[in-house]
Structure formats: structure tokens, C-alpha cells
Scaffold this active site. Sequence first.
Site, short mmCIF file in Angstrom:
data_model
loop_
_atom_site.label_atom_id
_atom_site.label_comp_id
_atom_site.label_asym_id
_atom_site.label_seq_id
_atom_site.Cartn_x
_atom_site.Cartn_y
_atom_site.Cartn_z
N GLY A 139 -32.68 15.06 -10.35
CA GLY A 139 -31.35 15.70 -10.14
C GLY A 139 -30.77 15.44 -11.89
CB CYS A 195 -31.62 12.59 -15.29
SG CYS A 195 -31.39 13.75 -16.46
CG ASP A 196 -32.17 9.02 -9.68
OD1 ASP A 196 -32.03 7.92 -10.00
OD2 ASP A 196 -32.93 9.25 -8.42
CB SER A 197 -37.25 11.46 -11.45
OG SER A 197 -36.56 12.30 -12.48
#
Length: 199
Positions: free
Chosen positions: A107, A70-72
Site C-alpha cells: 500500500g 508504505c506498508d507491505s
Amino acid sequence: MRLILASQSPARLSVLRSAGIEPVVRVSGVDEDALVESLENPTPEETVVALSAAKAEAIEHDDECVVVGCDSMLLFEGELVGKPGTPEVARERWHRVAGKSGVLITGHTVLRVSGGVVTGRASAAESTTVRFGTPSEEELEAYIATGEPLHVAGGFTIDGLGGWFIDGIDGDHTSVIGISLSLTRRLLGQVGVSVSTLW
């Protein structure tokens, strides 16, 4: 089957644990800045999905497992921003967002690994509108002094000290924390894994 979380985020780990999954944590060490610079005219969603995919791909996979990366990042007034990194940047960001709204985009990438080989992959992004409050200067300085906003996307949390300064959100609260349970469940389904088998 084990779920491997390709993230060092304690918030993502906490969300998964609260939802009945005890993941194996492996940190990717992806050079996020270099990856973002290598992308050609990406949308904000494409940027965070590319980062999530890179993290999921970079870690060591087991023979049989599911990997979640994940990436924010925060989209505010057309600019996509990540972790502030320094008190100065955190202060400047909060002065800009106070009393306004931004969109926290996370994501997600799910990899299914069978026999040591990636046999399925699915990616998507979740977007949630965040309505920022207006902390007093004293409150903002105290918040920055804790160090919390320096190391989180957009310089805020909703599940920690930053929650005092968030007026509300429109969308998936777990995505703002760092991993959308509903989106992760759908992506797991796309690679043939029922979330209930991971509990």
C-alpha cells in the site's frame, strides 16, 4: 520540495536513493495491529492502504513537502501476513510457502503539504506475484539465523539474502522491495508533483 519517507525500512530508503531521491526519514510509530483490528471486513488491498495512510498521517510534516507512507503484506492462501517476528513463525511460514506462490501487496499513500496543511492525498496498492523456491532445511535454518526474515513482510526479501530462495516474480520488483517507483510516480502526479522535481 522535500520528500519525507514515513518508514524505517532500509530497503525503501535504498530504492529511493537509487532512483535519485534523498528523502528525509521519519518513523511513524503507528500501532499496526490495533489499526488492522479496527478495520471492518477490509480487502487485503484496503488493509495495506489503510496502514500506509496511517503512517503518512502520523509523522511530523514540514511546511512544504511530500510525504510517502508504505506498508507491505503477503497474501498467501487467503491469509494476509506481515512480519514473522520470531524464528518459529518464520520457519512455519517458509514451510508453507516453499514451492508455491503468494502475492506481495504494498500500500502507498502520498500526501502533499503546503503551508503546513495537507492539500492533496492519493493512495493505491500494488500487487506482485512471488514464486517461492524450496530451500533445504540447512539453508532455511541458516537464513532464519541471520534474522533477516523476522523483520520483513512475508518473511523474505528479493534484494537481500532471501533472494537466493525466490524463483521469480510477476510484476513490479520495487514494490516487492517495499515501494513501487511506478505507482509512487503516478500518485505524486495525482497531487500535482512531478517526480523529476524531487531528484
